[in-house]
Design a protein around this motif. Structure first.
Motif, PDB file in Angstrom:
ATOM      1  N   ALA A 103      17.540   1.866  36.187  1.00  0.00           N
ATOM      2  CA  ALA A 103      17.787   2.143  37.601  1.00  0.00           C
ATOM      3  C   ALA A 103      17.222   1.013  38.443  1.00  0.00           C
ATOM      4  N   GLY A 104      17.895   0.722  39.549  1.00  0.00           N
ATOM      5  CA  GLY A 104      17.418  -0.287  40.480  1.00  0.00           C
ATOM      6  C   GLY A 104      17.928  -1.680  40.222  1.00  0.00           C
ATOM      7  N   LEU A 105      18.620  -1.901  39.115  1.00  0.00           N
ATOM      8  CA  LEU A 105      19.127  -3.229  38.773  1.00  0.00           C
ATOM      9  C   LEU A 105      20.594  -3.340  39.179  1.00  0.00           C
ATOM     10  N   VAL A 106      20.889  -4.236  40.127  1.00  0.00           N
ATOM     11  CA  VAL A 106      22.264  -4.497  40.536  1.00  0.00           C
ATOM     12  C   VAL A 106      22.964  -5.264  39.421  1.00  0.00           C
ATOM     13  N   VAL A 107      24.249  -4.976  39.185  1.00  0.00           N
ATOM     14  CA  VAL A 107      24.941  -5.579  38.044  1.00  0.00           C
ATOM     15  C   VAL A 107      25.276  -7.046  38.295  1.00  0.00           C
ATOM     16  N   HIS A 108      25.864  -7.375  39.449  1.00  0.00           N
ATOM     17  CA  HIS A 108      26.169  -8.773  39.729  1.00  0.00           C
ATOM     18  C   HIS A 108      25.955  -9.081  41.206  1.00  0.00           C
ATOM     19  N   PRO A 109      25.740 -10.354  41.554  1.00  0.00           N
ATOM     20  CA  PRO A 109      25.416 -10.713  42.934  1.00  0.00           C
ATOM     21  C   PRO A 109      26.500 -10.281  43.917  1.00  0.00           C
ATOM     22  N   LEU A 273       9.280  17.550  42.871  1.00  0.00           N
ATOM     23  CA  LEU A 273      10.067  16.855  41.847  1.00  0.00           C
ATOM     24  C   LEU A 273      11.451  16.504  42.372  1.00  0.00           C
ATOM     25  N   LEU A 274      12.115  17.474  43.016  1.00  0.00           N
ATOM     26  CA  LEU A 274      13.463  17.246  43.524  1.00  0.00           C
ATOM     27  C   LEU A 274      13.457  16.245  44.679  1.00  0.00           C
ATOM     28  N   GLN A 275      12.455  16.327  45.532  1.00  0.00           N
ATOM     29  CA  GLN A 275      12.373  15.412  46.664  1.00  0.00           C
ATOM     30  C   GLN A 275      12.095  13.986  46.224  1.00  0.00           C
ATOM     31  N   ASP A 307      12.622   9.327  34.262  1.00  0.00           N
ATOM     32  CA  ASP A 307      12.753  10.152  35.467  1.00  0.00           C
ATOM     33  C   ASP A 307      13.807  11.239  35.296  1.00  0.00           C
ATOM     34  N   PHE A 308      14.871  10.936  34.563  1.00  0.00           N
ATOM     35  CA  PHE A 308      15.939  11.921  34.318  1.00  0.00           C
ATOM     36  C   PHE A 308      15.412  13.027  33.400  1.00  0.00           C
ATOM     37  N   SER A 309      14.677  12.644  32.355  1.00  0.00           N
ATOM     38  CA  SER A 309      14.099  13.644  31.450  1.00  0.00           C
ATOM     39  C   SER A 309      13.130  14.554  32.189  1.00  0.00           C
ATOM     40  N   SER A 310      12.297  13.983  33.054  1.00  0.00           N
ATOM     41  CA  SER A 310      11.341  14.788  33.823  1.00  0.00           C
ATOM     42  C   SER A 310      12.057  15.744  34.761  1.00  0.00           C
TER      43      SER A 310
END
Length: 324
Positions: A103-109, A273-275, A307-310
């Motif tokens: 998460a957080g990583l943009v694929v291309h510029p 957790l949801l927030q 984060d998804f597992s949690s």
């Protein structure tokens, strides 16, 4: 800084009886399969292809024994620079890579993200990728969607992977948490295009491109559902748009999700957790394809990010606490 990469191409071939009567662009596509037909047509129009020493038009026919010579320059101009960004590689050979994107990583510029992208990381891992469109990336995931991507390492593989995607022969399976409780699984078949007012968003619009999403219920919680989702097409934001369209938007989606919905009587821990889950709950968990060179059927799976597992553990605990 813009970088120009130039490759001189010199190829020759003789028209075989099997190619007799075919259009020149068709014959070139069969003789030189590493290059797309549109690129070959462009080279013919630019006068870079000669048949027995003469220039021809793309639609002109060729005959057995004719000698075809292609002399061209393949130039790639790109502002994307190599950056030492860690990559989670699930598979690597001389033809392709399979990347597990966080998460957080943009694929291309793109506007607002000219560095720090997956493409920058790929160019650092393999500088030769600079000679491929978008560093060999043939499909994408949104910035905050996690999971699997396949990347080509040469032109032949890139061309073949694009063809497999267009033929819907690359299977991409996702896990998603949505707001609400669908009665059953189903299929959303609705065209997607730019939102008529907000051009940053996508939407279901009559003028959009065909898009189909299949989903089935994997697990139910008190006010949310975990879905297995499979794409039949690959439009921008497709799962996010389609699930919002049927009124089950993805949990945490900042664009299409609407207001946060909390289970009635939820504990402070569950609410927190949801927030805190500040992205769309979407993970590209499985990727399968036939290897474009070896022909071997291959598949990869990505474990759920922390984060998804949690999130799932918290929703299960909330369900147990309320006896449902």
């Amino acid at each position: 800084m813009r970088v120009s990469l130039v490759e001189q191409i010199h190829l020759q071939g003789v028209v075989s009886p099997e190619l007799s009567g075919k259009r020149l662009d068709q014959a070139l596509a069969l003789l030189f399969p590493d290059y797309s037909r549109s690129r070959l047509q462009g080279w013919i129009r630019e006068g870079r292809v000669h048949v027995d020493g003469k220039q021809r038009k793309p639609k002109e026919k060729v005959w057995p024994g004719e000698r075809i010579v292609l002399q061209a320059v393949l130039e790639s101009v790109d502002s994307c620079q190599p950056e030492a960004i860690p990559l989670d590689l699930l598979y690597e050979d001389e033809h392709l890579l399979v990347v597990n994107k966080p998460a957080g990583l943009v694929v291309h510029p793109a506007a607002g993200n000219w560095s720090g992208t997956l493409q920058n990381a790929l160019l650092h891992h393999d500088p030769a990728l600079a000679g491929l469109p978008r560093g060999g990336i043939v499909h994408r995931l949104d910035k905050d969607t996690t999971g699997l991507l396949v990347v080509a390492r040469n032109l032949r593989t890139h061309k073949r992977l694009v063809e497999l995607l267009q033929a819907r022969e690359i299977k991409r399976e996702y896990m998603a948490v949505v707001n609400g409780l669908p009665a059953a699984g189903g299929t959303v078949d609705a065209p997607i295009g730019r939102h008529p007012v907000n051009r940053v968003r996508m939407a279901v619009v009559a003028s959009g491109k065909p898009a189909r999403t299949h989903y089935r219920i994997k697990e139910r919680f008190r006010n949310h559902s975990l879905l297995d989702v499979q794409l039949e097409s690959g439009r921008t934001h497709q799962i996010r748009v389609h699930m919002a369209y049927i009124h089950y938007p993805l949990l945490g989606d900042p664009v299409y999700g609407g207001r946060l919905k909390l289970p009635s009587g939820a504990s402070d821990e569950t609410i927190k957790l949801l927030q805190k889950f500040g992205r769309q709950a979407l993970h590209a968990r499985r990727l399968s394809l036939v290897h474009p060179v070896s022909g071997q059927a291959m598949a990869w799976e990505s474990p759920l990010p922390e984060d998804f597992s949690s999130l799932l553990e918290g929703l299960r605990q909330d369900r147990e606490e309320h006896g449902t």
